[in-house]
Each structure stands twice: as structure tokens, then as C-alpha cells.
Design a protein around this motif. Structure first.
Motif, mmCIF file in Angstrom:
data_model
loop_
_atom_site.group_PDB
_atom_site.id
_atom_site.type_symbol
_atom_site.label_atom_id
_atom_site.label_comp_id
_atom_site.label_asym_id
_atom_site.label_seq_id
_atom_site.Cartn_x
_atom_site.Cartn_y
_atom_site.Cartn_z
ATOM 1 N N UNK A 1 -3.231 -12.666 -31.941
ATOM 2 C CA UNK A 1 -3.518 -11.360 -31.353
ATOM 3 C C UNK A 1 -2.973 -11.264 -29.927
ATOM 4 N N UNK A 2 -3.226 -12.281 -29.123
ATOM 5 C CA UNK A 2 -2.796 -12.252 -27.723
ATOM 6 C C UNK A 2 -1.271 -12.205 -27.590
ATOM 7 N N UNK A 3 -0.574 -12.995 -28.389
ATOM 8 C CA UNK A 3 0.884 -13.040 -28.266
ATOM 9 C C UNK A 3 1.545 -11.765 -28.802
ATOM 10 N N UNK A 4 1.046 -11.258 -29.927
ATOM 11 C CA UNK A 4 1.608 -10.013 -30.465
ATOM 12 C C UNK A 4 1.290 -8.863 -29.517
ATOM 13 N N UNK A 5 0.101 -8.859 -28.956
ATOM 14 C CA UNK A 5 -0.280 -7.835 -27.988
ATOM 15 C C UNK A 5 0.663 -7.867 -26.783
ATOM 16 N N UNK A 6 0.982 -9.060 -26.306
ATOM 17 C CA UNK A 6 1.905 -9.219 -25.183
ATOM 18 C C UNK A 6 3.289 -8.671 -25.544
ATOM 19 N N UNK A 7 3.755 -8.983 -26.735
ATOM 20 C CA UNK A 7 5.066 -8.508 -27.181
ATOM 21 C C UNK A 7 5.093 -6.990 -27.279
ATOM 22 N N UNK A 8 4.043 -6.419 -27.847
ATOM 23 C CA UNK A 8 4.018 -4.966 -28.015
ATOM 24 C C UNK A 8 3.878 -4.245 -26.675
ATOM 25 N N UNK A 9 3.161 -4.835 -25.742
ATOM 26 C CA UNK A 9 3.084 -4.240 -24.403
ATOM 27 C C UNK A 9 4.467 -4.196 -23.757
ATOM 28 N N UNK A 10 5.217 -5.266 -23.927
ATOM 29 C CA UNK A 10 6.582 -5.289 -23.391
ATOM 30 C C UNK A 10 7.441 -4.222 -24.060
ATOM 31 N N UNK A 11 7.259 -4.041 -25.352
ATOM 32 C CA UNK A 11 8.027 -3.026 -26.076
ATOM 33 C C UNK A 11 7.683 -1.621 -25.583
ATOM 34 N N UNK A 12 6.402 -1.383 -25.328
ATOM 35 C CA UNK A 12 5.988 -0.073 -24.804
ATOM 36 C C UNK A 12 6.591 0.147 -23.422
ATOM 37 N N UNK A 13 6.546 -0.880 -22.568
ATOM 38 C CA UNK A 13 7.108 -0.764 -21.220
ATOM 39 C C UNK A 13 8.598 -0.459 -21.252
ATOM 40 N N UNK A 14 9.286 -0.939 -22.298
ATOM 41 C CA UNK A 14 10.720 -0.696 -22.431
ATOM 42 C C UNK A 14 11.033 0.606 -23.146
ATOM 43 N N UNK A 15 9.996 1.349 -23.544
ATOM 44 C CA UNK A 15 10.211 2.646 -24.182
ATOM 45 C C UNK A 15 10.674 2.565 -25.620
ATOM 46 N N UNK A 16 10.355 1.493 -26.297
ATOM 47 C CA UNK A 16 10.767 1.339 -27.702
ATOM 48 C C UNK A 16 10.008 2.326 -28.583
ATOM 49 N N UNK A 17 10.641 2.724 -29.700
ATOM 50 C CA UNK A 17 9.956 3.611 -30.641
ATOM 51 C C UNK A 17 9.045 2.796 -31.558
ATOM 52 N N UNK A 18 8.323 3.492 -32.427
ATOM 53 C CA UNK A 18 7.317 2.827 -33.262
ATOM 54 C C UNK A 18 7.919 1.740 -34.142
ATOM 55 N N UNK A 19 9.026 2.030 -34.799
ATOM 56 C CA UNK A 19 9.628 1.036 -35.696
ATOM 57 C C UNK A 19 10.141 -0.177 -34.933
ATOM 58 N N UNK A 20 10.645 0.033 -33.741
ATOM 59 C CA UNK A 20 11.094 -1.092 -32.922
ATOM 60 C C UNK A 20 9.913 -1.960 -32.515
ATOM 61 N N UNK A 21 8.800 -1.325 -32.171
ATOM 62 C CA UNK A 21 7.595 -2.084 -31.823
ATOM 63 C C UNK A 21 7.122 -2.906 -33.013
#
Length: 143
Positions: free
Chosen positions: A45-65
Motif C-alpha cells: 500500500x505504501x509503495x503503490x501510494x507513493x508511486x501514484x502520488x508521483x503520477x498525480x504530481x506529474x499530471x498523468x491521466x487515469x490509465x497512466x496512473x
């Protein structure tokens, strides 16, 4: 996309954390405790959460996340299954010690494949849930 979100780094880090966690459980003789074995989901949970936060910060779309979350857990689970197979081949422990009523296997390779499928499936569910959580988040909403 993968580099900007640290998906590969987080996958490798997750692999290392889970490996150390399970080696510690095995060394202490607690490897058969179901509740401690389920504790690995906290790390996932912690590592995937970290990855998805980075994706949000980079403006990735839903499928990219969703994709970067899947890559993160796929790297960790693949390396984990390979490492488990090597560990079992080298040390040759009693197979009955690692088999539970949920996972039926009659060989080390069967156990590793079963654990790989089980861990990947449950991790994908966690990635999907977290992707839903970050579905409509904007980069400005992230710390």
C-alpha cells in the motif's frame, strides 16, 4: 512516464522491503502466522501510494496512473517469486513448511508460481483501489 513516477525504483524498493520482511519472519519462526503474512499489504500500500502520488504530481491521466501502479507491483512480485525460487533451491527446506491450505503445491516451482499469481492478483486489486482514490486528484492538490 515510468521514470518520472519512480515506478521502477519503487518496485525494486518494494521487492527489497518484502524480501527482508519475509526473511525476518522466517528467521524468527513466524512465517506461518497468517496475520503477519498479511502485513505485507501495508508495505505494498505504501509503495503503490507513493508511486501514484508521483503520477498525480506529474499530471498523468487515469490509465497512466493505473499502469505505473501495475508496473510497480509487477516488478516487486516477479523479483520476489524468482528470489523465493532461488532461496528454496539453495536451502532446500521442507516444502510442507511453506504450503498452506490456500496454496497447494507439490514442488518449489509450483509454490513459487502459485504465490506469484496470488500476490500479483491481490496487489492488482490494491492498485485499482488506490487508482480510484487518485482518479480525480489534480497536481495542485498534492503536497
Amino acid at each position: 512516464m515510468l521514470k518520472r513516477t519512480n515506478a521502477i525504483r519503487n518496485g525494486l524498493l518494494l521487492f527489497a522491503i518484502l524480501g527482508l520482511y519475509f526473511l525476518l519472519l522466517d528467521a524468527l519462526g513466524w512465517a506461518d502466522n497468517l496475520f503477519l503474512r498479511l502485513g505485507n499489504y501495508v508495505f505494498i500500500f505504501l509503495m503503490v501510494n507513493n508511486t501514484l502520488k508521483s503520477a498525480v504530481k506529474n499530471g498523468e491521466n487515469y490509465l497512466s496512473k493505473l499502469a505505473v501502479g501495475i508496473v510497480t507491483v509487477f516488478i516487486a512480485m516477479t523479483l520476489g517469486a524468482i528470489s523465493l525460487f532461488i532461496y528454496l533451491q539453495v536451502l532446500e527446506p521442507d516444502l510442507e513448511r511453506y504450503i498452506s491450505p490456500v496454496i497447494a503445491a507439490n514442488s518449489y516451482s509450483g509454490l513459487c508460481v502459485a504465490l506469484f499469481i496470488q500476490s500479483l492478483a491481490s496487489s492488482m486489486i490494491l492498485v485499482f483501489i488506490l487508482s480510484q482514490l487518485y482518479k480525480n486528484k489534480k497536481p495542485s492538490e498534492m503536497k
